[in-house]
Motif scaffolding. Sequence first.
Motif: not given
Lengths: 396, 398
Positions: A185-194, A226-233, A331-342
């Motif tokens: 599946a192709l995820c539409l990724l933004s710089g947000g939390i969701d 770069r921020k969005i790329q960091d989220l994907a990574r 809560a999930v974003a914090r657990r998986i390590g994306t919250f701070e990047i977002s």
Amino acid sequence: MREPDLLLIRFGELALKGGNRAAYEKALRQNLRKALREIADVRIQAIHARILAYPSRRGAQMARRAAEVFGVKSVSPAYTVPADADAIEALSKELLDDALLRDQRPRPLTFRVRVKRADKRFPMSSIELERRIADHVLPGHEGLEVSLKEPQLELGVEIRGKQNYVFVERLAGPGGLPVGTSGRALCLLSGGIDSPVAAYLGMKRGLHMGFITFHSFPYIGESAKRKIQDLARAVCRYQGPAQFFVVPFTEAQEAIRDQTPERYRVVLYRRMMNRIASRIAHRQSYKALLTGENLAQVASQTLKNMDLIGRTAEHLVLRPLVGFDKEEIIAVARRIGTFEISNRPELDCCTLFQPKSPVIFGHPEECAAAEAELAIEDLVERAVEGTVIERVDPFD
Amino acid sequence: MDSRPGGLSHGLKRYSKAMRPIYLDNAASTPVAESVWKAMQPFFAQEYGNPSAKYGAGVRAAEAVERARRKVRRALAAEDHRVVFTGGGTEANNLAVLGAARHRGPGPIWIGATEHASVRVPGKVLAGEGHSVHILPLTDRGDLDQEAALAAIQPDTHVVAHMLVNNEVGTLYDIPRFFAAVRQIAPKAHLHVDCIQALGKLDLDLLQLHADSLAISGHKVHGPKGAGALIVRKDARIAPLILGGPHEDGLRAGTENIGGIVGLAEAVEQAVEHQDEFCASARACRAALEAGLRELPGFYARPSVRSVDSILSVQVPGAPGEVWQHHLEQRDIEVGIGSACQSKSGEKSPALKALGLADDETQHVLRISFSRHSRVEDAQALVNALRELAPHLAEVPA
């Protein structure tokens, strides 16, 4: 403490998958192999309803990594021992003492010893050996209460003849299904939390994710991309490398700004994004789109607007967050390590030329009229042609 | 679609040596000068000895550090002072403010209103440690209000820290006069001046500034990043931040970054030697830019009481500064901005806010800063680009 000699990896829901079970197990073994090989050489073996991993080194680190692989229910780092009751006793005590030092749970803890004796040549029965080990390890641990039913802590001993091992620790896995077994599946990724959280949940149900993002240079700079790329990574830690599509979106946004009514802008941006994402999904063999859309969170997420936006996708659109509250997503974003990047402050193309009063309940005919002036096909085709395909690698 | 293995980013051009962008963000950083790079090189793979070692390689390394120290002393009229090499300007400012305050224990501390975070944040930390930390008052034109400040500063004040040149708008503060007067009121106070943006633009001399310490940084003057220094009077009382050895006179433990130190010294020497030429060229660039901006409606160069020529703050109409920045980037012109659009209110430029700008206004600021490589044509190219972009961006809402 020495490093574990092998990892006992248990899987959950997989066992229920009837006819597909062999394929699911194979996918899980492959995913484990890929995830663990990043750390060091490893041999993976399937045995009954479990997977055994033999690390060449860094076994403890591998156990933690294995406990992040979807499809895994739990992981126990295990230590080999000769088929000798004295040696088993001694190792059991050493492992239990160490585990109790690190276990922060309130005492007393319910506890049991469980012996599995596959090699019947071993001179004691399972029950005899369990008693003997318990008698040896329990003294000195007042915080343990023996309980044979669902103990909080279990010391496992397996006597298999060629190889015998002891384990105490049990790392909980994330459950879910092996990534890839549900398709791409192709995820539409933004710089947000969701959207990173949505991608994580898609992976959990066995999807292999690609990522697509819309970049409006020069309104938005490289650091936003770069921020969005960091989220994907960051989220790819749970699946491995992925494709990352960067779509030039400036022309489409300017056209929407100049040729459509202001209040429809955000809805039209998103309709355009879906068209472009669908085109790319089609060319790159992704079978669905996945978004971080949540019901009624922002103006574009009313039922009417989501309907208008969703209609331009030519694929199934998955929206795993639809039933989540913002706090749950965070809560999930914090657990998986994306919250701070977002949370990094960056511009976002969705807020460009933001209308003062965006439409809340878009109307299909009004929306169609709003788009009438746009050269939609040309804009989509040029955006797709200008798209750059990069690769994100969580271990790079 | 374009699949590029290296992940070369969309919209990001790879600049060949022949086709460099016009770089006008020199207050952020500058390219390392050829001579600096050459001086540094031997101290990584060839002369790798530890300066504390007693054998030949160690002694050669120690000599290189001391030669660098002498060079900095000479360039900054600091023959009678200590030169403490640090891991950059931020550390030098931290060492002075935290080190002087902690050596004295809790007491009154005064910090400039438009300081860089490397002075401001230590001030906040000290407030948490029981010091009473105050902000020096500004006039409504953004200059230090010396009269009000001198009326407020207590005789038992422990530390006063102020910058000589502001990094965002280029304001040149009259520190010699101010510190001379502070010295009369609070003779035991440690007076620190952040000279990071002043180096290479003004003659620096601790005694003339009536200061006890001054901070400099390498990469603002074509030196390496991660290399700075605190020039400090021999009798100044400062507690070290980094402990674990006698290095740098006990004020900064840790094996010396020899390559960085050698590069810093070379860069400082060059900056001071070519100061007059640089100032003349910056003046010409600024004049061209100001003249050009006068012709563009909606743009204006922020007036300052007194400022260095190399830093200019420009107010832009319509779109936020960051959007202008990226449009200029697309035309191969790199400039700085005031505050980023998405930064939280607390992070908005303190210098701009101190000048009376609202949060929203701080987002409509470009910072143009020149180096020795800047040319009048660069300033003109910038004006031309702004003129071309204006019909497109001047009306874009924030």
